[in-house]
Write an enzyme that holds these catalytic residues in place. Structure first.
Site, PDB file in Angstrom:
ATOM      1  N   LYS A 160      11.105   2.500  -0.399  1.00  0.00           N
ATOM      2  CA  LYS A 160      11.144   3.948  -0.616  1.00  0.00           C
ATOM      3  C   LYS A 160      11.360   4.301  -2.090  1.00  0.00           C
ATOM      4  O   LYS A 160      12.091   3.604  -2.802  1.00  0.00           O
ATOM      5  CB  LYS A 160      12.266   4.579   0.220  1.00  0.00           C
ATOM      6  CG  LYS A 160      12.153   4.376   1.722  1.00  0.00           C
ATOM      7  CD  LYS A 160      10.838   4.850   2.275  1.00  0.00           C
ATOM      8  CE  LYS A 160      10.826   6.120   3.072  1.00  0.00           C
ATOM      9  NZ  LYS A 160      11.795   6.567   3.950  1.00  0.00           N
ATOM     10  N   CYS A 171      42.242  17.392  18.762  1.00  0.00           N
ATOM     11  CA  CYS A 171      40.851  17.751  18.973  1.00  0.00           C
ATOM     12  C   CYS A 171      40.679  19.261  18.851  1.00  0.00           C
ATOM     13  O   CYS A 171      41.369  20.015  19.538  1.00  0.00           O
ATOM     14  CB  CYS A 171      40.395  17.274  20.347  1.00  0.00           C
ATOM     15  SG  CYS A 171      38.752  17.858  20.793  1.00  0.00           S
ATOM     16  N   CYS A 211      37.927  17.051  28.017  1.00  0.00           N
ATOM     17  CA  CYS A 211      37.410  17.679  26.797  1.00  0.00           C
ATOM     18  C   CYS A 211      36.013  18.234  27.045  1.00  0.00           C
ATOM     19  O   CYS A 211      35.076  17.471  27.312  1.00  0.00           O
ATOM     20  CB  CYS A 211      37.380  16.674  25.647  1.00  0.00           C
ATOM     21  SG  CYS A 211      36.760  17.398  24.118  1.00  0.00           S
ATOM     22  N   LYS A 219       2.807   4.489   1.010  1.00  0.00           N
ATOM     23  CA  LYS A 219       3.260   5.005   2.301  1.00  0.00           C
ATOM     24  C   LYS A 219       2.989   6.503   2.307  1.00  0.00           C
ATOM     25  O   LYS A 219       3.671   7.275   1.626  1.00  0.00           O
ATOM     26  CB  LYS A 219       4.760   4.734   2.481  1.00  0.00           C
ATOM     27  CG  LYS A 219       5.286   5.138   3.846  1.00  0.00           C
ATOM     28  CD  LYS A 219       6.734   4.674   4.006  1.00  0.00           C
ATOM     29  CE  LYS A 219       7.173   4.801   5.456  1.00  0.00           C
ATOM     30  NZ  LYS A 219       7.156   6.175   5.946  1.00  0.00           N
ATOM     31  N   CYS A 263      39.610  20.717  22.518  1.00  0.00           N
ATOM     32  CA  CYS A 263      40.435  20.703  23.720  1.00  0.00           C
ATOM     33  C   CYS A 263      41.921  20.545  23.432  1.00  0.00           C
ATOM     34  O   CYS A 263      42.739  20.611  24.357  1.00  0.00           O
ATOM     35  CB  CYS A 263      39.980  19.607  24.685  1.00  0.00           C
ATOM     36  SG  CYS A 263      40.419  17.936  24.172  1.00  0.00           S
ATOM     37  N   CYS A 301      39.018  11.978  19.882  1.00  0.00           N
ATOM     38  CA  CYS A 301      39.743  12.808  20.826  1.00  0.00           C
ATOM     39  C   CYS A 301      40.079  11.969  22.057  1.00  0.00           C
ATOM     40  O   CYS A 301      39.237  11.260  22.582  1.00  0.00           O
ATOM     41  CB  CYS A 301      38.860  13.994  21.225  1.00  0.00           C
ATOM     42  SG  CYS A 301      39.336  14.816  22.741  1.00  0.00           S
ATOM     43  N   ASP A 334       2.920  10.281   3.270  1.00  0.00           N
ATOM     44  CA  ASP A 334       3.894  11.149   3.930  1.00  0.00           C
ATOM     45  C   ASP A 334       3.149  12.112   4.860  1.00  0.00           C
ATOM     46  O   ASP A 334       2.830  13.230   4.496  1.00  0.00           O
ATOM     47  CB  ASP A 334       4.696  11.918   2.874  1.00  0.00           C
ATOM     48  CG  ASP A 334       5.906  12.598   3.485  1.00  0.00           C
ATOM     49  OD1 ASP A 334       6.249  12.276   4.636  1.00  0.00           O
ATOM     50  OD2 ASP A 334       6.510  13.438   2.799  1.00  0.00           O
ATOM     51  N   GLU A 372       0.852  -1.188   0.000  1.00  0.00           N
ATOM     52  CA  GLU A 372       0.000   0.000   0.000  1.00  0.00           C
ATOM     53  C   GLU A 372       0.890   1.240   0.000  1.00  0.00           C
ATOM     54  O   GLU A 372       2.037   1.174   0.430  1.00  0.00           O
ATOM     55  CB  GLU A 372      -0.883   0.009   1.256  1.00  0.00           C
ATOM     56  CG  GLU A 372      -0.065   0.120   2.531  1.00  0.00           C
ATOM     57  CD  GLU A 372      -0.829  -0.297   3.779  1.00  0.00           C
ATOM     58  OE1 GLU A 372      -1.600   0.518   4.263  1.00  0.00           O
ATOM     59  OE2 GLU A 372      -0.640  -1.430   4.246  1.00  0.00           O
ATOM     60  N   TYR A 426      -4.756   2.252   8.486  1.00  0.00           N
ATOM     61  CA  TYR A 426      -4.038   1.130   7.865  1.00  0.00           C
ATOM     62  C   TYR A 426      -3.756  -0.051   8.794  1.00  0.00           C
ATOM     63  O   TYR A 426      -3.226  -1.069   8.364  1.00  0.00           O
ATOM     64  CB  TYR A 426      -2.748   1.598   7.205  1.00  0.00           C
ATOM     65  CG  TYR A 426      -1.763   2.315   8.110  1.00  0.00           C
ATOM     66  CD1 TYR A 426      -1.160   1.670   9.175  1.00  0.00           C
ATOM     67  CD2 TYR A 426      -1.428   3.654   7.862  1.00  0.00           C
ATOM     68  CE1 TYR A 426      -0.248   2.324   9.985  1.00  0.00           C
ATOM     69  CE2 TYR A 426      -0.522   4.318   8.666  1.00  0.00           C
ATOM     70  CZ  TYR A 426       0.066   3.643   9.721  1.00  0.00           C
ATOM     71  OH  TYR A 426       0.954   4.290  10.515  1.00  0.00           O
TER      72      TYR A 426
END
Length: 749
Positions: free
Chosen positions: A322, A427, A451, A126, A430, A445, A128, A124, A234
């Site tokens: 999809k 990083c 950090c 879909k 830090c 990091c 939106d 069926e 549904y």
DNA sequence: GTGCCTCGAGTTCC
DNA sequence: CTCGAGGCAC
């Protein structure tokens, strides 16, 4: 107390009760959908009073009556939370034909069907829009809830009553049932609404989906009323009597009950018919007059759906096929680095804003350095091996219609001075070294507790949905409190001392930006409410690497309480350390050993390293108990043990635990299930159900399913071909039964 | 050793 | 939602 027990069978009372209920609901519906109610306020109040009297006198009616409290209630400043009787999950996705065939394969394998058997599905469109769950009791709509996080949604009953496609009363319905469907807005209505909005000087909506969402989530139902929302039903959730045996029959019954159902729903035998129907729907897509983003395929037989059950977030019996994502070209203005709670450095693309699939996108994930370089982890090219550079023209799409990603790079338009992107090795937040472990795609990091970016992200995770989920304390507030020197929140325990510190602080929370008396009070109350926390949520909230929602639940169910858990981990610590040393010893040996004797050498080295550590026996037992759990092995075990053993981390955890009342796990339905709390091992071949299914059934009945036989095993289910496990079970004197014995044991529980 | 199946951890926009 | 990787079955 001294009341005479009411005679529930008294037909007159029943009749009066339901008459009053109908009257009140009708009045309530008019109140929400029309400007002039047909019943006078005084009459309404009298009816309501009598109704409540009956409820008071007849506890039987109480369950139905709880739903009435909202009648005539003033507009609130927030939606009430609703826990779904059956969770509203999302769907797994299929992006091409092969994914649909794979789905069919997996379903049939799980069910143990033979190759030649063709399974029937439904396909069926879909829609939106937003999913909505409608609860009917005695044929009356008593509750409408949004999906929310799948477990709890928001109560939007008043708004749902204004939607013409949603019947408020239905005849011949099961006593209690839930209907699920999609609220959406048609293209024509969307255009007209936006025109009206623009004319009135109000903001317009970006797309029909947002318009539908914005309209449904109105606190004042009077705003929702004129909005042209529609609804397709549904699915149905059985709560009392059965409605149908198949999905397609469900749709027919829903239509008969007065719901609108989608006319493009079809039964399909096997994957090829599903694909044909998908093509058919895709061809009609632009003429439907409303947005759809794919086709939903479901196993038609509801009994089979029940057997297939659920994974952690998706049902095994459905998939969303999809449509191909919409693409758009734009300019990549730069690449930023974000630091996550585990220290992961994630590159994020800053884009010139562009509309993709009805939404303006200005950021996109770039995953990791290999992705930017155009190679996957194995060095194989992706996107034709093109790297991504600041200044490039890039093609973007929204993966699964949500997450923006870069699909392609136009090399012909690359500026001459564009430099290849290099991920920093320190990083950016830090300055600590950022290290990429061998075999890992992500650079992290190493700053740990020092950090600030990691600390903030850990705190955000702590208050996130699924963890402590504290109302009024979201990502933005965490950022604010982290930087606040008067009332800082720098670690989880600080959240629970906030109110006390505020009381003694010169610089009060109240009267600051965005904080009034009421919001401070609400925040403190929301924090207080969460001192009492289920163990699994606490474990997830701690943010220990490799311990997510599922591992948190598993650990909670295994150890049952915070104290037993920490004690077990403390006890297991020497064994975990030995294991870690053995890992290190093994790593040095790996290069030296030749292929033939590698296995033996590794075992030798491991055993030697462990022996050297002189681990107490009870430590080994505690450690083996941990990593013997289903779904938990050495990696997770070491991560957990490491967090509890690290002095600073442990101190923070202890400070937090001191503020909390952790709820112990109550083992479920011990009385009703013959295997609750027992550890079951399956071995050999199962004939009547697959092993995955047997495991799922056993767990649903409260059993722990383990992979190996040990002293803790209560029951071994051995099919034909059982080998060493059956032997070991006999040695240990563990009860062993065959598959038929198992089926008769669990019966139809 | 290899190939599924799930979970964990990352991400965006409203 | 997607990707990587941990856990486990074959």
């Amino acid at each position: 107390m001294a009341k005479t027990p009411p005679d529930i069978s008294n037909e007159q009372v029943r009749e009066e009760f339901f008459e009053l209920q109908t009257l009140l609901w009708a009045a309530n519906r008019e109140y929400h959908t029309q400007d002039s109610p047909s019943i006078a306020d005084a009459d309404f109040d009298a009816a309501k009073r009598r109704y409540l009297e009956l409820v008071d006198a007849f506890p039987e009616f109480r369950k139905v009556a709880t739903q009435l409290s909202a009648i005539g209630a003033p507009v609130s400043d927030t939606f009430a939370k609703v826990t779904h009787a059956v969770p509203m999950l999302s769907l797994a996705n299929a992006f091409d034909d092969q994914d649909i065939r794979d789905f069919d394969d997996k379903v049939r394998r799980y069910l143990g069907l033979r190759d030649k058997q063709v399974l029937r599905y439904t396909a069926e469109p879909k829609i939106d829009g937003l999913s909505l769950s409608l609860r009917y009791e005695n044929g009356i709509l008593v509750q409408a809830a949004t999906r929310g996080d799948g477990e709890t949604g928001e109560n939007v009953t008043a708004n749902a009553r204004t939607i013409a496609d949603i019947p408020y009363r239905i005849e011949d319905a099961p006593t209690v049932m839930e209907i699920r469907g999609e609220v959406y807005m048609s293209h024509a209505d969307f255009e007209a609404l936006n025109a009206r909005q623009a004319e009135a000087g109000n903001k317009t909506f970006a797309n029909p989906r947002n318009a539908a969402a914005g309209s449904l989530r109105q606190l004042d139902a009077a705003v929702t009323r004129p909005r042209p929302l529609r609804f397709f039903a549904y699915a149905w959730v059985e709560l009392s009597d059965s409605l149908a045996d198949t999905q397609i029959e469900t749709i027919e019954r829903l239509a008969a009950l007065g719901f609108r159902t989608n006319p493009l729903t079809r039964a399909c035998d096997g994957p090829e018919e599903m694909l044909a129907h998908y093509a058919d729907i895709e061809a009609q897509r632009s003429m439907l007059g409303y947005d759809i983003d794919g086709v939903v395929c479901k196993v038609d037989d509801l009994a089979l759906q029940r057997r297939l059950g659920f994974r952690s977030t998706t049902p095994r019996w459905a998939i969303a096929h999809k449509f191909p994502a919409e693409l758009a070209w734009t300019r990549l203005e730069g690449i930023d680095i974000q630091v996550g709670r585990t220290g992961a450095l994630s590159p994020v693309a800053r884009l010139a804003p562009v509309t993709v699939g009805g939404v303006v996108v200005s950021n996109a994930t770039l995953h990791n350095e290999d992705y930017i370089a155009g190679r996957d982890a194995d060095g194989n090219p992706i996107r034709g091996g093109k790297d991504i550079r600041a200044g490039d023209r890039v093609q973007v799409y929204r993966a699964g219609d949500v997450i923006p990603k870069v699909a392609d790079v136009d090399l012909s338009q690359r500026p001459e001075d564009a430099e290849p992107f290099v991920l920093p090795t320190v990083c950016p937040e830090c300055g600590s070294d950022a290290v990429r472990e061998e075999g890992d795609a992500i650079r992290r990091c190493t700053g740990g507790v020092i950090c600030p970016a990691q600390a903030v992200e850990r705190l955000k995770h702590f208050v996130a949905r699924g963890a402590f989920d504290i109302d009024g304390l979201g990502a933005r507030q965490i950022e604010m409190f982290y930087r606040d020197d008067a009332l800082p929140i720098r670690e989880p325990a600080d959240i629970f001392t906030l109110a006390a510190r505020d009381a003694s602080s010169l610089s009060k929370l109240q009267n600051r930006d965005g904080f009034g008396e009421k919001s401070v009070e609400n925040l403190f109350q929301a924090i207080e409410d969460k001192r009492n926390i289920p163990l699994d949520r606490l474990l997830f909230a701690l943010g220990i690497r490799h311990v997510g929602e599922v591992a948190g639940k598993d650990l909670a169910r295994h150890y049952l309480g915070w104290e037993p858990l920490t004690k077990a981990l403390d006890k297991a610590r020497p064994a975990a350390l030995a294991w870690r040393m053995a890992d290190a010893a093994e790593a040095t040996e790996r290069d030296a050993a030749t292929a033939e004797d590698r296995r033996a050498r590794i075992k030798e080295v491991r055993d030697a390293a462990i022996a050297q550590c002189d681990v107490p026996e009870d430590a080994t037992a505690a450690w083996n108990d941990l990593i013997g759990m289903d779904g938990i092995a050495a990696t997770v075990g070491l991560s957990l043990s490491g967090a509890m053993a690290n002095a600073e981390e442990r101190a923070a955890i202890d400070r937090l635990a001191a503020e909390l009342a952790v709820q112990n796990v109550v083992p479920r339905n011990t009385a009703s299930s013959p295997v609750a709390g027992k550890t079951v091992v399956f071995t050999g071949t199962m004939q009547k159900m697959t092993r995955a299914e047997a495991k799922a059934r056993a767990e649903a009945l409260g059993a722990k399913v383990s992979g190996s036989v040990s002293k803790k095993t209560d029951l071994l289910v051995a099919g034909p071909g059982a080998g060493s496990k059956a032997k070991k079970a006999t040695e240990l004197g563990i009860e062993t039964i065959d598959e038929d014995g198992w089926i008769s044991l669990i019966g139809d529980a």
